[in-house]
Design a protein around this motif. Structure first.
Motif, PDB file in Angstrom:
ATOM      1  N   MET A  27       0.823  -1.208   0.000  1.00  0.00           N
ATOM      2  CA  MET A  27       0.000   0.000   0.000  1.00  0.00           C
ATOM      3  C   MET A  27       0.854   1.254   0.000  1.00  0.00           C
ATOM      4  O   MET A  27       0.554   2.232  -0.698  1.00  0.00           O
ATOM      5  CB  MET A  27      -0.916  -0.014   1.229  1.00  0.00           C
ATOM      6  CG  MET A  27      -1.947  -1.131   1.224  1.00  0.00           C
ATOM      7  SD  MET A  27      -2.869  -1.261   2.785  1.00  0.00           S
ATOM      8  CE  MET A  27      -3.745   0.299   2.786  1.00  0.00           C
ATOM      9  N   PHE A  28       1.943   1.243   0.751  1.00  0.00           N
ATOM     10  CA  PHE A  28       2.819   2.412   0.852  1.00  0.00           C
ATOM     11  C   PHE A  28       3.396   2.786  -0.511  1.00  0.00           C
ATOM     12  O   PHE A  28       3.382   3.953  -0.919  1.00  0.00           O
ATOM     13  CB  PHE A  28       3.945   2.121   1.849  1.00  0.00           C
ATOM     14  CG  PHE A  28       4.946   3.232   1.988  1.00  0.00           C
ATOM     15  CD1 PHE A  28       4.621   4.390   2.668  1.00  0.00           C
ATOM     16  CD2 PHE A  28       6.221   3.114   1.442  1.00  0.00           C
ATOM     17  CE1 PHE A  28       5.547   5.422   2.801  1.00  0.00           C
ATOM     18  CE2 PHE A  28       7.141   4.129   1.562  1.00  0.00           C
ATOM     19  CZ  PHE A  28       6.801   5.295   2.248  1.00  0.00           C
ATOM     20  N   TYR A  29       3.871   1.788  -1.258  1.00  0.00           N
ATOM     21  CA  TYR A  29       4.505   2.079  -2.540  1.00  0.00           C
ATOM     22  C   TYR A  29       3.504   2.285  -3.667  1.00  0.00           C
ATOM     23  O   TYR A  29       3.898   2.598  -4.795  1.00  0.00           O
ATOM     24  CB  TYR A  29       5.490   0.968  -2.908  1.00  0.00           C
ATOM     25  CG  TYR A  29       6.825   1.147  -2.217  1.00  0.00           C
ATOM     26  CD1 TYR A  29       7.771   2.045  -2.715  1.00  0.00           C
ATOM     27  CD2 TYR A  29       7.129   0.451  -1.058  1.00  0.00           C
ATOM     28  CE1 TYR A  29       8.977   2.232  -2.081  1.00  0.00           C
ATOM     29  CE2 TYR A  29       8.348   0.635  -0.411  1.00  0.00           C
ATOM     30  CZ  TYR A  29       9.272   1.527  -0.930  1.00  0.00           C
ATOM     31  OH  TYR A  29      10.480   1.717  -0.285  1.00  0.00           O
ATOM     32  N   SER A  30       2.210   2.109  -3.384  1.00  0.00           N
ATOM     33  CA  SER A  30       1.217   2.446  -4.411  1.00  0.00           C
ATOM     34  C   SER A  30       1.126   3.954  -4.620  1.00  0.00           C
ATOM     35  O   SER A  30       0.547   4.414  -5.594  1.00  0.00           O
ATOM     36  CB  SER A  30      -0.154   1.896  -4.021  1.00  0.00           C
ATOM     37  OG  SER A  30      -0.662   2.560  -2.876  1.00  0.00           O
ATOM     38  N   PHE A  31       1.713   4.721  -3.696  1.00  0.00           N
ATOM     39  CA  PHE A  31       1.735   6.185  -3.800  1.00  0.00           C
ATOM     40  C   PHE A  31       3.100   6.708  -4.249  1.00  0.00           C
ATOM     41  O   PHE A  31       3.352   7.910  -4.171  1.00  0.00           O
ATOM     42  CB  PHE A  31       1.362   6.817  -2.457  1.00  0.00           C
ATOM     43  CG  PHE A  31       0.019   6.407  -1.933  1.00  0.00           C
ATOM     44  CD1 PHE A  31      -1.145   6.963  -2.451  1.00  0.00           C
ATOM     45  CD2 PHE A  31      -0.089   5.456  -0.928  1.00  0.00           C
ATOM     46  CE1 PHE A  31      -2.390   6.586  -1.967  1.00  0.00           C
ATOM     47  CE2 PHE A  31      -1.320   5.076  -0.442  1.00  0.00           C
ATOM     48  CZ  PHE A  31      -2.474   5.638  -0.968  1.00  0.00           C
ATOM     49  N   ASN A  32       3.988   5.834  -4.691  1.00  0.00           N
ATOM     50  CA  ASN A  32       5.348   6.235  -5.057  1.00  0.00           C
ATOM     51  C   ASN A  32       5.410   6.702  -6.504  1.00  0.00           C
ATOM     52  O   ASN A  32       5.089   5.952  -7.435  1.00  0.00           O
ATOM     53  CB  ASN A  32       6.300   5.049  -4.849  1.00  0.00           C
ATOM     54  CG  ASN A  32       7.737   5.413  -5.174  1.00  0.00           C
ATOM     55  OD1 ASN A  32       8.108   6.584  -5.138  1.00  0.00           O
ATOM     56  ND2 ASN A  32       8.544   4.404  -5.483  1.00  0.00           N
ATOM     57  N   SER A  33       5.827   7.915  -6.705  1.00  0.00           N
ATOM     58  CA  SER A  33       5.945   8.462  -8.061  1.00  0.00           C
ATOM     59  C   SER A  33       7.143   7.891  -8.811  1.00  0.00           C
ATOM     60  O   SER A  33       7.256   8.053 -10.027  1.00  0.00           O
ATOM     61  CB  SER A  33       6.066   9.986  -8.009  1.00  0.00           C
ATOM     62  OG  SER A  33       7.259  10.362  -7.319  1.00  0.00           O
ATOM     63  N   PHE A  40      11.345   5.433  -2.427  1.00  0.00           N
ATOM     64  CA  PHE A  40      10.148   6.277  -2.457  1.00  0.00           C
ATOM     65  C   PHE A  40      10.572   7.705  -2.781  1.00  0.00           C
ATOM     66  O   PHE A  40      11.319   8.333  -2.030  1.00  0.00           O
ATOM     67  CB  PHE A  40       9.422   6.228  -1.113  1.00  0.00           C
ATOM     68  CG  PHE A  40       8.055   6.845  -1.151  1.00  0.00           C
ATOM     69  CD1 PHE A  40       6.946   6.069  -1.405  1.00  0.00           C
ATOM     70  CD2 PHE A  40       7.888   8.204  -0.930  1.00  0.00           C
ATOM     71  CE1 PHE A  40       5.675   6.631  -1.431  1.00  0.00           C
ATOM     72  CE2 PHE A  40       6.633   8.777  -0.958  1.00  0.00           C
ATOM     73  CZ  PHE A  40       5.515   7.993  -1.214  1.00  0.00           C
ATOM     74  N   GLU A  41      10.099   8.234  -3.896  1.00  0.00           N
ATOM     75  CA  GLU A  41      10.505   9.573  -4.329  1.00  0.00           C
ATOM     76  C   GLU A  41       9.547  10.645  -3.813  1.00  0.00           C
ATOM     77  O   GLU A  41       9.938  11.538  -3.077  1.00  0.00           O
ATOM     78  CB  GLU A  41      10.585   9.613  -5.859  1.00  0.00           C
ATOM     79  CG  GLU A  41      11.707   8.734  -6.426  1.00  0.00           C
ATOM     80  CD  GLU A  41      11.861   8.894  -7.919  1.00  0.00           C
ATOM     81  OE1 GLU A  41      11.121   9.712  -8.513  1.00  0.00           O
ATOM     82  OE2 GLU A  41      12.719   8.197  -8.505  1.00  0.00           O
ATOM     83  N   LEU A  45      -0.956  10.129  -6.844  1.00  0.00           N
ATOM     84  CA  LEU A  45      -2.177   9.327  -7.018  1.00  0.00           C
ATOM     85  C   LEU A  45      -2.339   8.868  -8.463  1.00  0.00           C
ATOM     86  O   LEU A  45      -3.418   8.418  -8.855  1.00  0.00           O
ATOM     87  CB  LEU A  45      -3.409  10.139  -6.588  1.00  0.00           C
ATOM     88  CG  LEU A  45      -3.513  10.492  -5.096  1.00  0.00           C
ATOM     89  CD1 LEU A  45      -4.705  11.414  -4.861  1.00  0.00           C
ATOM     90  CD2 LEU A  45      -3.643   9.232  -4.247  1.00  0.00           C
ATOM     91  N   ASP A  46      -1.256   8.966  -9.236  1.00  0.00           N
ATOM     92  CA  ASP A  46      -1.336   8.642 -10.659  1.00  0.00           C
ATOM     93  C   ASP A  46      -1.749   7.200 -10.910  1.00  0.00           C
ATOM     94  O   ASP A  46      -2.487   6.904 -11.851  1.00  0.00           O
ATOM     95  CB  ASP A  46       0.016   8.910 -11.339  1.00  0.00           C
ATOM     96  CG  ASP A  46       0.322  10.393 -11.437  1.00  0.00           C
ATOM     97  OD1 ASP A  46      -0.626  11.196 -11.261  1.00  0.00           O
ATOM     98  OD2 ASP A  46       1.491  10.754 -11.677  1.00  0.00           O
ATOM     99  N   ILE A 232      -0.873  -2.270 -10.001  1.00  0.00           N
ATOM    100  CA  ILE A 232      -1.291  -3.479  -9.289  1.00  0.00           C
ATOM    101  C   ILE A 232      -1.366  -3.187  -7.797  1.00  0.00           C
ATOM    102  O   ILE A 232      -2.280  -3.640  -7.106  1.00  0.00           O
ATOM    103  CB  ILE A 232      -0.313  -4.632  -9.567  1.00  0.00           C
ATOM    104  CG1 ILE A 232      -0.295  -4.977 -11.058  1.00  0.00           C
ATOM    105  CG2 ILE A 232      -0.663  -5.858  -8.740  1.00  0.00           C
ATOM    106  CD1 ILE A 232       0.731  -6.016 -11.428  1.00  0.00           C
ATOM    107  N   ASN A 233      -0.390  -2.427  -7.295  1.00  0.00           N
ATOM    108  CA  ASN A 233      -0.418  -2.030  -5.883  1.00  0.00           C
ATOM    109  C   ASN A 233      -1.667  -1.222  -5.571  1.00  0.00           C
ATOM    110  O   ASN A 233      -2.320  -1.435  -4.551  1.00  0.00           O
ATOM    111  CB  ASN A 233       0.822  -1.212  -5.538  1.00  0.00           C
ATOM    112  CG  ASN A 233       2.098  -2.019  -5.607  1.00  0.00           C
ATOM    113  OD1 ASN A 233       2.288  -2.817  -6.517  1.00  0.00           O
ATOM    114  ND2 ASN A 233       2.988  -1.805  -4.670  1.00  0.00           N
ATOM    115  N   ALA A 234      -1.976  -0.271  -6.457  1.00  0.00           N
ATOM    116  CA  ALA A 234      -3.146   0.573  -6.244  1.00  0.00           C
ATOM    117  C   ALA A 234      -4.423  -0.256  -6.255  1.00  0.00           C
ATOM    118  O   ALA A 234      -5.297  -0.088  -5.398  1.00  0.00           O
ATOM    119  CB  ALA A 234      -3.201   1.659  -7.313  1.00  0.00           C
TER     120      ALA A 234
END
Length: 267
Positions: A27-33, A40-41, A45-46, A232-234
């Protein structure tokens, strides 16, 4: 005693940490740009927008929920009928035989169940797709509902039924106004369990899906094989949150069902 409780609490925390750590990591890396699951940069929400912009994926989500709701509803009806039938078997040996046959379907490996359904549908000419997935989900959900409803039937005192009959109630009225209200918590539990099993199932569904039809579990597996994609994470995060909502919803419904008889008794 306090020392034992302390160590048992620490043990439980460690167990839940091991179980939930991979989920929270996903879940955390589903927000990683950055597009990877290493560095994690920045927050984005892309990938969630990508999920909602994918028309094919939205159709698969719709298919999954339609299958889950239909299979849960039908299996709940069949499971309640089966549980009542098993409960009314007087002889102990036939009752234990029926319970064993029911439990075998629960503990059987999903691969065997899926392969069996694949062979069956091929033999009788059912095209793999919506119907085959729905039938297989109903089949493995019915035993779950039976297991959830039977304990409530066993808790029910026979004096309730005898009193209803003494007051002139017909068999249908006894079922509708006495038995079903009493076992309602078990019915709700069976429905929600069937719903979550259907949403989460992969092994059986993988065997009985055909070209042009898919569910979320099979789709996630197919996409994961093509390489790491944070979409997939999202998608997995959204499914997990929806499952949490189902569990919380069931908890509050169950709590209300528990409190209602207490209030009625006081009244």
């Amino acid at each position: 005693m306090r020392g034992k409780n302390k160590w048992s609490n620490i043990y439980l925390v460690l167990v839940f940490a091991v179980l939930y750590a991979p989920i929270f990591y996903l879940m955390f890396y589903s927000f990683n740009s950055g597009g990877s699951m290493r560095d994690f940069e920045s927050f984005t929400l892309d990938y969630y927008k990508e999920v909602f912009a994918d028309t094919r994926l939205l159709i698969i989500v719709l298919n999954t929920f339609v299958i889950a709701l239909l299979s849960a509803a039908i299996s709940t009806i069949l499971g309640v009928i089966g549980a009542i039938a098993i409960h009314h078997v007087r002889s102990n040996r036939p009752k234990q035989t029926l319970l064993t046959l029911n439990n075998v379907l629960i503990v059987s490996p999903d691969v065997i169940i899926g392969a069996s359904f694949l062979i069956l549908f091929t033999m009788i000419g059912i095209k793999l797709g919506f119907v085959s997935v729905l039938l297989s989900h109903i089949a493995f959900s019915v035993p779950i509902v039976v297991i959830m409803v039977l304990p409530k039937l066993q808790e029910m005192s026979t004096t309730l039924i005898d009193a209803a009959r003494d007051l002139g109630a017909s068999s249908w009225q006894v079922l509708a106004r006495v038995v079903l209200p009493f076992i309602k918590p078990g019915i709700f539990a069976g429905f929600f369990m069937a719903l979550t099993y259907s949403l989460d199932d992969f092994a059986v569904t993988f065997f009985v899906t055909g070209n042009g039809f898919s569910t979320l579990s099979v789709e996630i597996y197919s996409r994961a094989r093509q390489g790491v994609s944070l979409s997939i994470n999202a998608l997995s995060t959204l499914i997990f949150l929806f499952t949490i909502i189902l569990v919380v919803g069931y908890y509050f419904i169950n709590q209300r069902n528990v409190k209602s008889p207490v209030k009625e008794g006081r009244g």
